[in-house]
Motif scaffolding. Structure first.
Motif, PDB file in Angstrom:
ATOM      1  N   GLU A  32     -17.357  -0.923 -12.694  1.00 34.87           N
ATOM      2  CA  GLU A  32     -15.997  -0.425 -13.053  1.00 34.87           C
ATOM      3  C   GLU A  32     -15.475   0.692 -12.281  1.00 34.87           C
ATOM      4  O   GLU A  32     -16.349   1.589 -11.830  1.00 34.87           O
ATOM      5  CB  GLU A  32     -15.805  -0.250 -14.483  1.00 34.87           C
ATOM      6  N   ARG A  33     -14.147   0.678 -12.197  1.00 36.96           N
ATOM      7  CA  ARG A  33     -13.500   1.877 -11.688  1.00 36.96           C
ATOM      8  C   ARG A  33     -13.514   2.907 -12.467  1.00 36.96           C
ATOM      9  O   ARG A  33     -13.694   3.028 -13.572  1.00 36.96           O
ATOM     10  CB  ARG A  33     -11.807   1.391 -11.367  1.00 36.96           C
ATOM     11  N   THR A  34     -13.751   4.129 -11.467  1.00 34.11           N
ATOM     12  CA  THR A  34     -13.711   5.651 -12.072  1.00 34.11           C
ATOM     13  C   THR A  34     -12.528   6.375 -12.091  1.00 34.11           C
ATOM     14  O   THR A  34     -11.735   6.263 -11.170  1.00 34.11           O
ATOM     15  CB  THR A  34     -14.805   6.446 -11.264  1.00 34.11           C
ATOM     16  N   MET A  35     -12.128   6.786 -13.232  1.00 38.95           N
ATOM     17  CA  MET A  35     -10.656   7.549 -13.391  1.00 38.95           C
ATOM     18  C   MET A  35     -10.924   8.956 -12.645  1.00 38.95           C
ATOM     19  O   MET A  35     -11.866   9.561 -12.790  1.00 38.95           O
ATOM     20  CB  MET A  35     -10.420   7.640 -14.930  1.00 38.95           C
ATOM     21  N   VAL A  36     -10.010   9.250 -11.902  1.00 40.88           N
ATOM     22  CA  VAL A  36      -9.734  10.499 -11.384  1.00 40.88           C
ATOM     23  C   VAL A  36      -8.661  11.296 -12.158  1.00 40.88           C
ATOM     24  O   VAL A  36      -8.847  12.291 -12.394  1.00 40.88           O
ATOM     25  CB  VAL A  36      -9.289  10.385  -9.843  1.00 40.88           C
TER      26      VAL A  36
END
Length: 242
Positions: free
Chosen positions: A121-125
């Motif tokens: 899954e994508r990682t929140m910045v």
């Protein structure tokens, strides 16, 4: 008187006959071996590609947090009953990559009957404030999740949800020293050239655009040690404190 054939010619004929018989035996053996190999290959191919011996019966999902295994299985549409070797891996990956939360997918053929789906899954910045909700943004500037409440991390107030602007803010966050990230309460951006970092104690860092990020970041420890409320590194060759 009838002449008898010479013993030399008789020996030569016998040798030729023996050689021919030997070659025929070798050819027959080779033919038998090739035939046996072809039969074995045909059986193996049938087992691998057509029989139920290696058919797909189960799907196992790992790596989900924002998504669920049920959602992944439903979206993947794995054709159960199909031999593992004939699973349409590219089609399954493309369907899953269409989910906004998914950055990558790795498929594993777990013999004899299981297809493993590893989800990355994508990682929140940072989180973009959007009215009463909070949009999670990754390093590429893609919005991939929306929450009703903020989570721990940096908030950003932007004039646009255009991906380039969001990506520039992500690049800015990624360049900040760890101690500055800890002090940051919010980032605002009226345009891609007007990124401003607001610290928890009320001070501001005028960052400008995302260019020369490493040089700007290197200036911050020195500048923030000085008195002032506004620290301008938008032109890192001429930083200013006000």
């Amino acid at each position: 008187m009838t002449a008898k054939p010479s013993s030399g010619r008789t020996d030569l004929g016998a040798k030729l006959d023996l050689r021919n018989k030997t070659q025929r035996r070798i050819r027959r053996r080779r033919g038998a071996i090739v035939g046996a190999v072809l039969v074995v290959l045909a059986v193996v191919a049938w087992v691998v590609f057509a029989s139920s011996a290696l058919e797909t019966r189960e799907v196992a999902v790992t790596g989900t947090q924002l998504t669920t295994p049920e959602e992944i299985i439903s979206t993947a549409k794995v054709p159960l009953g199909t031999p593992l070797t004939r699973i349409p891996a590219d089609s399954i990956r493309q369907r899953l990559l269409a989910l906004p939360e998914i950055e990558d997918v790795v498929l594993h053929r777990n013999w004899p009957h299981e297809l493993g789906i590893e989800v990355i899954e994508r990682t929140m910045v940072y989180q973009r404030i959007n009215g009463d909700s909070y949009q999670w943004v990754d390093a590429s500037g893609k919005i991939f999740h929306t929450a009703t409440d903020p989570v721990e991390g940096i908030l950003a107030d932007t004039a646009s949800d255009e991906q380039r602007m969001l990506a520039d803010i992500a690049a800015t966050v990624g360049a900040l020293p760890a101690d500055v990230v800890e002090q940051t309460s919010q980032i605002s951006a009226a345009t891609i050239d007007q990124i401003v970092i607001e610290l928890a104690d009320g001070r501001q860092i005028v960052w400008g655009n995302s260019g020369q990020a490493e040089l700007k970041a290197a200036l911050l420890p020195v500048l923030l040690a000085e008195p002032g409320t506004v620290f301008d590194v938008s032109s890192p060759g001429h930083p200013a404190i006000r």
